[in-house]
Each structure stands twice: as structure tokens, then as C-alpha cells.
Design an enzyme around this catalytic site. Structure first.
Site, PDB file in Angstrom:
ATOM      1  N   ASP A  22       0.870  -1.162   0.000  1.00 51.20           N
ATOM      2  CA  ASP A  22       0.000   0.000   0.000  1.00 51.20           C
ATOM      3  C   ASP A  22       0.917   1.224   0.000  1.00 51.20           C
ATOM      4  O   ASP A  22       2.009   1.189   0.579  1.00 51.20           O
ATOM      5  CB  ASP A  22      -0.876  -0.009   1.263  1.00 51.20           C
ATOM      6  CG  ASP A  22      -1.691   1.261   1.388  1.00 51.20           C
ATOM      7  OD1 ASP A  22      -2.441   1.556   0.452  1.00 51.20           O
ATOM      8  OD2 ASP A  22      -1.556   1.948   2.416  1.00 51.20           O
ATOM      9  N   LYS A  23       0.501   2.303  -0.674  1.00 54.24           N
ATOM     10  CA  LYS A  23       1.403   3.454  -0.791  1.00 54.24           C
ATOM     11  C   LYS A  23       1.437   4.308   0.471  1.00 54.24           C
ATOM     12  O   LYS A  23       2.466   4.452   1.123  1.00 54.24           O
ATOM     13  CB  LYS A  23       1.007   4.339  -1.983  1.00 54.24           C
ATOM     14  CG  LYS A  23       1.910   5.578  -2.125  1.00 54.24           C
ATOM     15  CD  LYS A  23       1.455   6.497  -3.235  1.00 54.24           C
ATOM     16  CE  LYS A  23       0.291   7.365  -2.809  1.00 54.24           C
ATOM     17  NZ  LYS A  23       0.675   8.410  -1.817  1.00 54.24           N
TER      18      LYS A  23
ATOM     19  N   THR B 247      -2.641   1.804  -4.664  1.00 52.66           N
ATOM     20  CA  THR B 247      -2.983   3.082  -4.068  1.00 52.66           C
ATOM     21  C   THR B 247      -4.310   3.606  -4.611  1.00 52.66           C
ATOM     22  O   THR B 247      -4.707   3.289  -5.738  1.00 52.66           O
ATOM     23  CB  THR B 247      -1.879   4.132  -4.325  1.00 52.66           C
ATOM     24  OG1 THR B 247      -2.263   5.370  -3.747  1.00 52.66           O
ATOM     25  CG2 THR B 247      -1.645   4.335  -5.818  1.00 52.66           C
ATOM     26  N   GLY B 248      -4.976   4.399  -3.815  1.00 57.34           N
ATOM     27  CA  GLY B 248      -6.183   5.074  -4.262  1.00 57.34           C
ATOM     28  C   GLY B 248      -5.879   6.406  -4.911  1.00 57.34           C
ATOM     29  O   GLY B 248      -6.783   7.082  -5.412  1.00 57.34           O
TER      30      GLY B 248
ATOM     31  N   LYS C 257      -9.260  -3.521  -3.524  1.00 61.91           N
ATOM     32  CA  LYS C 257      -7.872  -3.920  -3.263  1.00 61.91           C
ATOM     33  C   LYS C 257      -7.696  -5.435  -3.259  1.00 61.91           C
ATOM     34  O   LYS C 257      -6.719  -5.966  -3.789  1.00 61.91           O
ATOM     35  CB  LYS C 257      -7.379  -3.319  -1.941  1.00 61.91           C
ATOM     36  CG  LYS C 257      -7.192  -1.810  -2.012  1.00 61.91           C
ATOM     37  CD  LYS C 257      -6.545  -1.257  -0.748  1.00 61.91           C
ATOM     38  CE  LYS C 257      -6.263   0.229  -0.887  1.00 61.91           C
ATOM     39  NZ  LYS C 257      -5.564   0.779   0.293  1.00 61.91           N
TER      40      LYS C 257
END
Length: 736
Positions: A425-426, A575-576, A603
Site C-alpha cells: 500500500d502506498k 494506491t487510491g 484492493k
């Protein structure tokens, strides 16, 4: 499967009810707005209650002193009780060894073979009855743990090491006793006594190694002090037991003392050593408002701490519970070892009987055939095989806890060695989850440093996330900020103010458009295309410079990605954020792939997509919305859990917010697997050589193993397995 339900996949594997963490901010570029941009909203959940106590397995060794260890119900000090029990057993084996050794000396000195080899004569008064009495004491007192263990194994219908030893010494004793009472033949008293002495010595040494393997966990239990300095309402202090503290109490921690409970600093400043708890080697500076962990060691300053968690809710108690559960989790490799140990027992008994029959058929006397059978049974004892995996498990889980790498699911930890793709995840994982200045573009006479200094001086009165990012970057670079006069916020557009009599403004692109100001500069266009937030420094209607801000990439992320790629693992990001932002981060870190603009409920689907390509996938995240993906992955890793270790959706919890610890956990998984393989190879491999020798295949060339030599080889293999497991302590985590 409902991707939003973290339990919808393989609930039997996890049996979990949720997750906690920090949802990442969404950085979409643009200027100031009335709503805080990229604000980090922290969701604080109370620690989960420890699971109901259950009957404990054998974390390291379960068949000493007459069979299965009954660990009982572990309370808060269960590991300490187990350690005391183990120490008592070591003392028992030591006592039996010395008694048996003293009695064995005269038995060996009267053995005809020994006297013939060393050319001396020695006779005990009342021989052979004296020898029989001494041998009987050795058999019943020294051999009692093995005889009792045989009964336990028979009752459980799990024949193993104790069965083989008990059969061997019982056959030798009964036959020799019959010879003393008139049966024609040869006695085995010296072989019997020396066999028992060697077995007791081997068990004593091996149990000390076992205790050493699990001692680290016991040391964790000892980290908490017994008493705390409670500050009473009138300001006086009273020493009270730590168990009496409750949330809201305030305690004083003097220099050099251990912090008694989890809490928050309300007064004072000091450096705190958390190495035994989180693996962080450097002392951590603590001041008012900072969290502290019970068991950490205070440095040079005095602290007043408000108690937040006590008892089983504390970080240390959660760590101990996680480690204990991990040590008791059935390992797939252990299941293989247990099956192999069972069949080795069957082979040993069958091989011993076959050896006995073959030598009788070849015309050898009963005593010779009996000696071969006893030696085969002894040398094939699957003791080393039974310890090969549990010892490695005990060391690796204790070692990982000391390094802030908490294993919740051992099966997933074993899978970590096979990981071929890691998805990070970023926000908050590869990045810090906060704005910072990444580019400074000077467009007029000012230098880049001056542009940042002026902008930060204006923004220091603002609480906006972008303003904080500019100010923190300036302070990190050591720039001295000036006081601002006539400060004024322009809602949704920026701020203005006066510095040294000159008027300046820090504004968004929308403000420039509103004022009809145009700026044509390829550098500004380039950072805007990367999805970064751009703000401008103005003096009147003249643009002096621009600052590009983005979620700051952690310095450790680059090293982590480089190391993972050197290990042959593909590194991806989820990432979003917008595609431009994701592409910039991926390019900066050299990632193999990225997924951008992914909604939280999507995700898990992205993880499945990577798995469908044949990868063994590890997912690394820190937020609530990562829970479905953490469960979907082959290995779910929660990073930066801090003092909240009960991350329910993860298989592995990394206490520090350091991506390099992902490298460490994979390296530890690989090292643990290597040690298991080495131990299994040694524990089974030596039988391929020792069993034929015990059976007497080289008898014609003068090579013959006695039962005592067989016992020595068997014990030696067990000690080697124990020592090899402890070599895992050489593991070192990547440090800054």
C-alpha cells in the site's frame, strides 16, 4: 466473496473479526481548500481481548521425564511457570545422571570385556549379585524417565523415542537378570548401565539447549518491573505493585528505570530504549504527548506517565501472547517430521526384531543377537527428528519478537519464504502519509532556499496540511523563519502577509487564474503532470517561485525495494491516488508495477489478479481499508502497528514503520526454513549410516557398535540439532 468482508476468505485460517490501522490520505493535487487536504484520520481501537486459554501444545519439547508436558493453563506468567517446570526437569535429569554415573563405574570395571581390553582385573565382593543390585538401581532410578515415558506413549498410542529406549534397556536388564539367576548366556550389565548414563547425559544437555531456545520469551516476561512510583492526588509518591495500576493513574519513571505500563508522557523529556520490545536499536526521544511502552528502559530524564493500558491490554502482554500462539501453531514441516518420527519408530522396532532373527539364523549366539537388536533400537530413536522443527520454531518466534517482527500465523510465516511478489500500500507504508516539499522552482531573483524560507514564514501561522508540509520542510533544512505581519488567509486560495515590509502571498493555481496571471514554465508543468500539488509564491502580481508538494517517500523505502528486487521478488504498489501520483512514486522507487485509483473494496481483487498470474503474494498495508487485501494475500503483513499490535487481518505484524522490516521477515522465514531442512536432514540422514552399523553389516571387517556407542551417536545427533537451531540467533535485521 464480498471484498469488503475481511473474513470472507478462509475464515478457518484466521478466525478474526476485524482490523485497525490508519486509512491513507488521498492526495489529488490542487490548491488550498477549506477542507484539510490529505488529513490523516487515525482510527484508534481498543486492543482485542486475548483468546480463551486452551490446552497448550509442545512449543519445544514434550516428551521428557516420562512423557508429555502438561503446560496447564497459562496465565499472565505462564511462560515463567513453564520455564520453572523445565528447569526442574533439567535438575532431575542432572541428579539421575550423577547417581547413575557413580554406580556405573564399578559395573564397568567388573565387565570382562573391559578388563580384557585394558588388561586388568577387578572383582566386587559378592559378585555377580553385587553387580546385579547396582545395575538394578541404575535401571530403575536412572531409567525411570524412559520407563515412565514408555507408559505415556503407549497410553497415547504414539510410540516414539521413550518406547525405543525403554524396550532396549528392559530387554537388556531382564535378559541379564535371567542369566544371573541361572539362564545360560552373557550378562549386559555394563552395556545397560553405560547406555542409561549416556541417554541421561544426552537428555540433560539437550534440555539445556531447549531451555535456551525459549529463554528469550521468558526474558520478555521479566521486562516489566514489579513496582511503580504512583503519584497521589496531593502530589506525593507511593510505591505500589504494577498490578494495582489502572488507566488514568500517573506514575513517575526515574532515570534508568523500566517503564511499568503503556501510557502517554504528560511531563518531562527523556530518551527511551525500546530495543527489547520493538527491535529499534537507537534510543527514542520522548516528550509530553508521546506514547511509551511498558518494559522500555528510561534514559537520562525523569518522566511522568499517565497510564493507558494495564495487564493483558499492554503491548508487552500482547507480544507474549502472539509469540506463544505462534510457537504452539502446528507447522506443516512439523507434521512431516512427526509422521517421519512415527515411521522411524516402527522401522526401529521392526528392524531390531529382524536383526535379532537374522543373527540367530546365521548361527550367532543369543547374547550377540540380543546386543545387535538393542543397539538398533537405541540408535534409531527419533528424538532428534522430534526436536528438529520445534526448536527452530521456538528460536525464530522469540527472535522475531525481539526484533519487532510479530508472527501471528506460523503457516503464513512459512509461506513467506516462497513469496515471489510483494504489493505495498502506498500511503503510510512506502510514503510517510504527510505532505512535504519535493520540488522548489525559483522563477525570479530569489534562490530556491529563499523561496522556501519566505513561503514557510508566511505559512507558519496556518494549520492547513499543505502549510504544515512547507513549514516542516523548511525546518528540516535548518532555515530560520521570520515573523509575519498582517497575516491573512484567503479562503480556499492561500495566504498573504508582510515580511520586512514587503507583501507576499502563497496561493493556489486557481488564484493565478482568477487574477489572470499566466505562467509558462516547463518545470512547473512537469511536476503538475506528476500529480503533485503546486503552490506559488507571489510578490504583488510577480511570481517569484513555485513549490511542489506530495506525500513524502520514506528514505527506507528505496533500500527495501532494492533489497527485495535483489532477492528476485517483484515489487508492486497499490494506491487510491491518481495515476500521475502513483507513476511518480513507482518511478522514484523503481517498482515493477503499480495499481492506481483503486477503491478500498477493490484492493482484494487486485491481489487476486496478481495471484492468478502464478505469484505467491505478500500484501503490506497499514490501514483499515487494507484488511480485505491482507486476508486475500498468501501472506498479510501489517506495518507500523506501533503499540497497537492486535492487527486482526494480518498474519505478521511489523511494529516499526519501516519497509525494510518486510525484507527482514522474508529473510527470517527463509533462514528458519533452511534451519528446519538442515535439522531434518541431519536427524534422518545419520540413520542411513548408523542403522546398518548398529545391525552389524560391517561385523566381518571388525566394525561393531555397542549399545552405549549407539546411545552416544543418538544423543550427539540430538545435541547437534539443538545447537543448529540456536544458530538462528545470528540473524540480524536491516538497520539504518
Amino acid at each position: 466473496m464480498d471484498p469488503q468482508d475481511p473474513l470472507s476468505r478462509n475464515s478457518a485460517r484466521h478466525e478474526r473479526e476485524g482490523a485497525h490501522g490508519t486509512p491513507p490520505p488521498t492526495h489529488e493535487g490542487g490548491g488550498h481548500s477549506s477542507s484539510p487536504h490529505g488529513e490523516h484520520q487515525h482510527a484508534h481501537h481498543p486492543p482485542t481481548e486475548p483468546p480463551p486459554e486452551h490446552e497448550k501444545g509442545h512449543a519445544a519439547h514434550g516428551e521428557h521425564a516420562g512423557g508429555q508436558h502438561d503446560h496447564g493453563e497459562h496465565g499472565e506468567h505462564g511462560e515463567h511457570d513453564h520455564g520453572a517446570h523445565h528447569a526442574q526437569m533439567i535438575a532431575d535429569f542432572r541428579r539421575r545422571f550423577w547417581v547413575a554415573l557413580v554406580l556405573t563405574v564399578p559395573i564397568v570395571l567388573t565387565a570382562p570385556l573391559v578388563q580384557r581390553v585394558f588388561r586388568f582385573t577387578f572383582t566386587l565382593p559378592g559378585d555377580p549379585w553385587t553387580r546385579w543390585v547396582l545395575s538394578s538401581v541404575v535401571f530403575f532410578y536412572g531409567g525411570w524417565p524412559f520407563l515412565k515415558g514408555f507408559v505415556e506413549e503407549t497410553r497415547r498410542r504414539q510410540p516414539g523415542m521413550m518406547t525405543l529406549i525403554a524396550l532396549a534397556i528392559t530387554v537388556a536388564y531382564v535378559y541379564s537378570t535371567a542369566v544371573v539367576f541361572g539362564l545360560p548366556g552373557k550378562v549386559f550389565f555394563w552395556e545397560l548401565a553405560s547406555l542409561i548414563v549416556v541417554m541421561l547425559l544426552g537428555h540433560w544437555i539437550e534440555m539445556r539447549s531447549v531451555l535456551g531456545a525459549s529463554r528469550a520469551l521468558e526474558e520478555l516476561v521479566k521486562l516489566l518491573p514489579a513496582e511503580a512510583h504512583l503519584i497521589l492526588p496531593d502530589g506525593t509518591e507511593r510505591d505500589v505493585p504494577v498490578a494495582e495500576l489502572k488507566p488514568g493513574d500517573r506514575v513517575r519513571v526515574r532515570p534508568g528505570e523500566k517503564i511499568p505500563v503503556d501510557g502517554v508522557v504528560v511531563e518531562g523529556a527523556s530518551s527511551v530504549n525500546e530495543a527489547m520490545l520493538t527491535g529499534e536499536s537507537k534510543p527514542v526521544e520522548k516528550k509530553a504527548g508521546d506514547q511509551v511502552i511498558g518494559g522500555a528502559i528510561n534514559g537520562e530524564g525523569s518522566l511522568v506517565i499517565e497510564v493507558q493500558r494495564t495487564g493483558r491490554d499492554t503491548y508487552l502482554s500482547q507480544v507474549i501472547e502472539l509469540v506463544r500462539q505462534a510457537q504452539e501453531t502446528r507447522s506443516r514441516t512439523q507434521d512431516l517430521a512427526n509422521r517421519a518420527a512415527f515411521w522411524l519408530t516402527v522401522i526401529a522396532v521392526g528392524g531390531g526384531v529382524l536383526t535379532f532373527g537374522v543373527w540367530l539364523a546365521l548361527g550367532m549366539d543369543l547374547a550377540f543377537a540380543l546386543e545387535r537388536m538393542v543397539t538398533v533400537m537405541v540408535i534409531a530413536c527419533p528424538h532428534a527428528l522430534g526436536l528438529a522443527v520445534p526448536l527452530v520454531v521456538a528460536v525464530s518466534t522469540s527472535l522475531s519478537a525481539q526484533n519487532g517482527l510479530l508472527i501471528r500465523d506460523r503457516t503464513a510465516f512459512e509461506r513467506a519464504k516462497d513469496v515471489s511478489a510483494i504489493i505495498f500500500d502506498k500511503t503510510g507504508t512506502l510514503t510517510e502519509g504527510r505532505f512535504g516539499v519535493t520540488d522548489i522552482i525559483a522563477l525570479d531573483a530569489l534562490s530556491e532556499e529563499e523561496v522556501l524560507r519566505v513561503a514557510a514564514s508566511l505559512e507558519q501561522a496556518s494549520e492547513h496540511p499543505i502549510a504544515r508540509g512547507i513549514v516542516e520542510t523548511a525546518k528540516a533544512r535548518g532555515l530560520a523563519l521570520q515573523p509575519t505581519e498582517d497575516f491573512r488567509a484567503i479562503p480556499g486560495k492561500g495566504v498573504t502577509g508582510r515580511l520586512n515590509g514587503a507583501e507576499y502571498a502563497v496561493v493556489s493555481p486557481g488564484y493565478l487564474q482568477e487574477k489572470g496571471l499566466r505562467l509558462e514554465d516547463p518545470r512547473v508543468q512537469a511536476v503538475a503532470e506528476q500529480g503533485k500539488t503546486v503552490v506559488y509564491l507571489l510578490s504583488g502580481e510577480r511570481v517569484l517561485g513555485a513549490l511542489a508538494l506530495a506525500d513524502i517517500i520514506r528514505p527506507e523505502s528505496r533500500e527495501a525495494v532494492e533489497r527485495l528486487k535483489r532477492m528476485g521478488i517483484e515489487v508492486m504498489m497499490l494506491t487510491g491516488d491518481s495515476r500521475q501520483v502513483a507513476a511518480w512514486v513507482a518511478r522514484e522507487l523503481g517498482l515493477d508495477a503499480f495499481f492506481a485509483e483503486v477503491l478500498p473494496h477493490e484492493k482484494a481483487a487486485k491481489v487476486r489478479e496478481v495471484q492468478s498470474r502464478g505469484y505467491v503474494v505478500a500484501m503490506v498495508g497499514d490501514g483499515v481499508n487494507d484488511a480485505p487485501a491482507l486476508v486475500q494475500a498468501d501472506v498479510g503483513i501489517a506495518i507500523g502497528a506501533g503499540t497497537d499490535v492486535a492487527v486482526e487481518a494480518a498474519d505478521i505484524v511489523l511494529v516499526r514503520n519501516d519497509p525494510r522490516d518486510v525484507v527482514a521477515i522474508i529473510r527470517l522465514a527463509q533462514a528458519t526454513y533452511r534451519k528446519m531442512q538442515e535439522n531434518l536432514f541431519w536427524a534422518t540422514g545419520y540413520n542411513a549410516v548408523a542403522l546398518p552399523l548398529a545391525a552389524g553389516v560391517l561385523y566381518r571387517v571388525g566394525i561393531l557398535l555397542s549399545p552405549a556407542m549407539g546411545a552416544l551417536l543418538m544423543s550427539l545427533s540430538t545435541v547437534i540439532v539443538a545447537v543448529n537451531a540456536q544458530r538462528l540467533w545470528a540473524f540480524r535485521r536491516v538497520e539504518a
